[in-house]
Scaffold this active site. Structure first.
Site, short mmCIF file in Angstrom:
data_model
loop_
_atom_site.label_atom_id
_atom_site.label_comp_id
_atom_site.label_asym_id
_atom_site.label_seq_id
_atom_site.Cartn_x
_atom_site.Cartn_y
_atom_site.Cartn_z
N ASP A 19 -98.84 -19.49 -32.94
CA ASP A 19 -98.51 -19.05 -31.58
C ASP A 19 -99.72 -18.29 -31.00
O ASP A 19 -100.32 -17.46 -31.70
CB ASP A 19 -97.27 -18.13 -31.67
N HIS A 20 -100.04 -18.56 -29.75
CA HIS A 20 -101.13 -17.86 -29.05
C HIS A 20 -102.45 -17.87 -29.83
O HIS A 20 -103.10 -16.83 -29.96
CB HIS A 20 -100.74 -16.40 -28.75
N GLU A 78 -101.10 -23.78 -22.42
CA GLU A 78 -100.37 -22.96 -21.43
C GLU A 78 -101.15 -22.93 -20.13
O GLU A 78 -102.37 -22.76 -20.11
CB GLU A 78 -100.18 -21.53 -21.95
N HIS A 108 -92.32 -18.97 -22.85
CA HIS A 108 -92.70 -17.75 -23.59
C HIS A 108 -91.96 -16.58 -22.94
O HIS A 108 -91.61 -16.63 -21.77
CB HIS A 108 -94.21 -17.53 -23.50
N GLY A 109 -91.78 -15.53 -23.74
CA GLY A 109 -91.05 -14.38 -23.20
C GLY A 109 -89.56 -14.69 -23.14
O GLY A 109 -88.90 -14.45 -22.12
N GLY A 110 -89.03 -15.22 -24.24
CA GLY A 110 -87.62 -15.63 -24.26
C GLY A 110 -86.63 -14.47 -24.30
O GLY A 110 -85.44 -14.64 -24.00
N THR A 111 -87.12 -13.28 -24.66
CA THR A 111 -86.21 -12.13 -24.77
C THR A 111 -85.71 -11.68 -23.40
O THR A 111 -86.47 -11.70 -22.42
CB THR A 111 -86.97 -10.95 -25.43
N THR A 148 -89.45 -10.26 -29.17
CA THR A 148 -89.16 -8.84 -28.90
C THR A 148 -87.75 -8.44 -29.34
O THR A 148 -87.55 -7.37 -29.93
CB THR A 148 -89.36 -8.52 -27.40
P1 13P Z 1 -90.63 -12.18 -26.29
O1 13P Z 1 -91.34 -11.21 -27.15
O2 13P Z 1 -90.46 -11.71 -24.89
O3 13P Z 1 -89.35 -12.65 -26.90
O4 13P Z 1 -91.58 -13.46 -26.18
C1 13P Z 1 -92.07 -14.01 -27.36
C2 13P Z 1 -93.12 -15.01 -27.09
O5 13P Z 1 -93.22 -15.57 -26.02
C3 13P Z 1 -94.07 -15.30 -28.17
O6 13P Z 1 -94.99 -16.26 -27.84
#
Ligand code: 13P
Length: 392
Positions: free
Chosen positions: A82-83, A134, A209-212, A234
């Protein structure tokens, strides 16, 4: 055993209207919790390792455990970087066990993003490994309050997304439509018309991304518009930290293992909830039936050296070769050995582990391999046998 091709896994999700969770793991508790959840839910899963976390652990150690867990799992699994920041980190991740990679050049100009991503796609595809790119920028920082590290959210432009996919050849596209890494402040406002426009122009699985911090309705709406992979960290970090705090509050003198008690369970529960919400639960069998299994290959070369070479010289040649060959993309391990059986048909052996079947060809044609083989090895090893094996 059920390590599967991530392209097939995400195509299945994309075609069947659900999303696979890519859960970033930072410890064995996370790894075990995620695998246990996937098995309980009979869901496909992506074990994800984010380069931003590599300062907290030895990635080679965690990756070895991750690959072992993936192989032992009773559900289809992919192991993903990831990333990833550079071509070198992508090559290293494939070497250590990833069968999917992300290059994140989303903070760069469009031209630089395309150039870097293309380079990674060329190398990864020669190893058979799919690539996530991305476009647009998802601000914030995993595991923290997003507002503390806001960056500037840049929405993905649908027309640009179409060009980007054509110009880079990525297999999956991470888009920015209003999510942030880390904890939201206030209610998220997602741009669904934008996502729809992207989906109309880009016919590959989309990634969030940023699923939280999103609601069940948000997830449903994202998935209905082509999202097949959701990255999530997160919330896992928060449930784990909460458990540790409550352990500490209950017993101030608690030692390390007592402080961590229940972390695995908390992660498992959170992941199971995601799998139910995102529609992956109960899909494992069907996914397995539709996915190619991911096979490493053992490239075995047995040989006898010319009589003019003594054992020391052969050893030196092989040690040098190991150094060169280990660096070729898609090579996971180079074993050099000498027979322990007297009078065996061959005295020496290389066993070179490839990340996947496509590496057989890219390795054979790689200039470093050709240079070494043609000048140092083949001239002294006319008597040899070469076979590529994949696990049955
Ligand atoms: P969150 O930390 O917001 O769940 O996002 C995780 C993420 O996108 C990792 O690439």
């Amino acid at each position: 055993m059920p390590l599967v091709d991530m392209r097939d896994m995400l195509q299945h999700a994309y075609g069947n209207g659900y999303a696979v969770g890519a859960f970033d793991l930072v410890s064995l508790d996370f790894l075990e919790g995620i695998i246990q959840a996937a098995e309980n839910q009979q869901a496909p899963v992506i074990l994800s390792l984010a380069e931003s976390h590599f300062e907290y652990f030895n990635v080679a150690y965690i990756m070895a455990a991750t690959v072992a867990a993936a192989r032992g799992a009773a559900v289809p699994v992919a192991v993903h970087l990831d990333h990833g920041r550079t071509l070198e980190s992508v090559v290293r991740a494939v070497r250590l066990g990833c069968n999917g990679v992300m290059l994140d050049a989303s903070h760069r100009s469009y031209e630089d993003n395309v150039r870097l991503t293309r380079e990674v796609v060329a190398v990864a595809h020669r190893c058979g490994v799919p690539v996530e790119g991305e476009l647009g920028y998802v601000a914030g920082m995993e595991g923290e309050d997003a507002v503390k590290h806001p960056g500037r959210l840049i929405y993905t432009c649908p027309e640009e997304a179409c060009r980007y996919v054509a110009e880079t050849g990525v297999d999956f596209l991470a888009v920015s439509v209003g999510t942030v890494h880390g904890r939201f402040r206030g209610a998220p406002r997602l741009d669904f018309p934008r996502l729809e426009a992207i989906r109309r122009r880009v016919n590959i699985p989309l990634v969030i991304h940023g699923g939280t911090g999103l609601s069940p309705d948000h997830y449903r709406a994202l998935i209905a518009r082509g999202v097949a992979k959701i990255n999530y960290y997160t919330a896992l970090s928060d449930v784990a930290a909460r458990r540790i705090r409550s352990n500490s509050a209950a017993a101030a003198e608690a030692g390390y293992t007592r402080l961590l008690q229940g972390v695995r369970e908390a992660v498992r529960q959170e992941v199971e909830t995601c799998m139910q919400l995102w529609g992956g639960s109960g899909r494992a069998k069907d996914v397995l039936a539709h996915c190619r299994r991911w096979h490493e290959v053992e490239h075995v070369v047995e040989f006898n050296a010319d009589a003019a070479m003594d054992e020391k010289q052969v050893h030196e040649m092989m040690r040098k070769g190991r150094k060169v060959l280990s660096r070729i993309p898609g090579v996971r391990r180079v074993f050099i050995g000498r027979s322990v059986t007297p009078n065996s048909r061959y005295r020496y052996c290389w066993i070179i582990r490839f990340a996947g079947t496509q590496v057989i060809e890219s390795y054979r044609n790689h200039p470093d391999h050709l240079a070494f083989a043609d000048t140092a090895f083949r001239p002294i090893a006319g008597d040899r046998l070469t076979i590529d094996f994949e696990e049955w």
